[in-house]
Design an enzyme around this catalytic site. Structure first.
Site: not given
Length: 445
Positions: A15, A18-20, A23, A38, A132
């Site tokens: 769902i 990201g790069t690293f 999820v 995650k 963030d």
């Protein structure tokens, strides 16, 4: 079809990615509850030397119980991955709502801003900063209430905690002091981001939005923006006080809570009562997997870890190399240690008894002990990590670090704790003599 499982969780579709990390939707096979999992690459965290920071923030976030913050349930691990189990939120991102419907009404924007400030303020009180904040990290539950995601997980690489990543990623919400590549206060920087979010909710577009980065940075640095004419005067005034480019004079959350525009229709959220939470899964997940295997093999106890000369230099209070890299004013307050000539098992059991007599819970594993409980004012979590090291054949050193709670309370704990361990703490002969002389003088008085 083979269904993949991690512990008691059955994994479904991806769902988010990201790069690293990615999820995945997952389901608890014991309760049927839906969760978000995650999945983070363990080697990435180790390479970037982020283990301690992430461990600390995840530990605190597992203790957080706030209606406006996505709950972190538990942490699992394999040799290569760390799995963070989170509350699954079904209403989507607040960002999508703005894209779909455009700007929100003043009353709806204010409602979400109330919930945002409540959640951010609560996490700040626990010592965790987001760094963030943006509408993409604000989710909506099935009742349309706001939930802040990734609080405490912002230290993970893909979340953009580093100044470089933040600058290259989504600088539109970032405070000027962060973009300047100087040190900054996480709480004050988060407040700026909250102000940008409030503007976006009410206007439907960003206050700072330029095609080229130099112009964008310049406008953020000088806080060059204007509010639309349809903004209420109270909203304009509050946004101007939040988007103050000077972090020293920027409005605080305490001051936001007293603002007339903010107070309209404000109903404080009902906090969830404190409940004891076991953090063993967090600490186990970040332990060296080789150590875990070694321990599970039932190999005999080899005693505390032995420190070499370089370890001692780093840990020495007289020559603490860590201060070369961390010049924070509380850096020395959070870490203390003492020497003992007693056997390791005696030291460990004595510390356990004293901690429990002070009303704290203890967890022991491989000559490490975690002490935890409520703070003195019973409003927040307090936790201390103690580890026994071998310095020489008959000399042990106990290193004590503050894991959760403020520095002042930690120092009070340390003073009381050590006063109850007089029989195991070694004191230099001259120090013992000074103590006897001081006591003798005080008796004569």
């Amino acid at each position: 079809m083979v269904v993949r499982k991690v512990g008691k969780y059955e994994l479904g579709r991806t769902i988010g990615e990201g790069t690293f990390a990615k999820v995945k939707f997952a389901q608890n096979t014991e309760t049927g509850e839906s969760v978000a999992m995650k999945i983070v690459d363990r080697s990435t965290i180790i390479k970037r030397k982020m283990v301690d920071q992430i461990k600390r923030e995840i530990s605190i976030m597992k203790l957080v119980r706030h209606p406006c913050v996505v709950r972190l349930y538990e942490v699992l691990a394999s040799r290569t991955k760390i799995y963070i189990i989170l509350e699954y939120i079904t209403g989507g991102e607040l960002f999508d709502k703005i894209v779909r419907n455009g700007r929100l009404s003043e009353s709806e924007a204010r409602k979400y801003f109330h919930q945002l400030i409540d959640g951010v303020d609560y996490c700040h009180s626990k010592g965790v900063y987001h760094r963030d904040l943006k509408p993409e990290n604000l989710l909506l539950d099935s009742q349309g209430n706001l939930k802040i995601s990734d609080f405490g997980l912002s230290a993970l690489p893909e979340q953009g905690v580093t100044i470089l990543k933040t600058t290259c990623g989504t600088p539109n919400y970032v405070a000027p002091e962060v973009l300047s590549h100087k040190g900054y206060n996480g709480a004050v920087a988060d407040i700026w981001s909250c102000g940008v979010i409030l503007y976006v909710l009410m206007a439907g577009y960003l206050p700072f939005d330029e095609m080229d980065l130099p112009t964008l940075y310049s406008k953020i640095d000088k806080a060059e923006f204007s509010c639309p004419s349809y903004f209420a005067l109270g909203a304009k005034s509050l946004i101007n006080r939040i988007l103050d480019p000077n972090p020293e004079t920027r409005i605080t959350i305490a001051e936001i809570r007293k603002d007339e525009w903010f107070l309209k229709d404000y109903t404080p959220v009902q906090l969830i009562d404190y409940e004891h939470v076991n953090l063993d899964d967090v600490y186990a997940a970040f332990d060296d997997p080789e150590e875990q295997t070694y321990a599970q093999d039932g190999t005999r106890d080899t005693g505390p870890l032995t420190l070499n000369a370089f370890d001692l230099i780093i840990l020495s209070q007289g020559l603490n190399l860590a201060t070369l890299f961390d010049r924070g004013k509380d850096s020395m307050k959070h870490q203390t240690r003492f020497i003992s000539h007693k056997p390791a098992n005696v030291v460990l059991s004595s510390m356990e008894v004293v901690s429990q007599s002070m009303g704290f819970k203890t967890h022991i594993r491989n000559y490490k002990m975690r002490v935890e409980g409520l703070s003195a004012n019973k409003t927040s979590h307090f936790s201390v990590i103690l580890e026994v090291f071998k310095v020489a054949p008959s000399i042990l050193m106990v290193d004590i670090q503050n894991a959760a709670g403020d520095a002042e309370e930690y120092l009070k704990f340390y003073k009381t704790f050590c006063s109850k361990l007089d029989d195991i703490i070694w004191k230099p002969p001259d120090a013992s003599m000074r103590n006897r002389v001081t006591k003798a003088k005080s008796k004569r008085r």
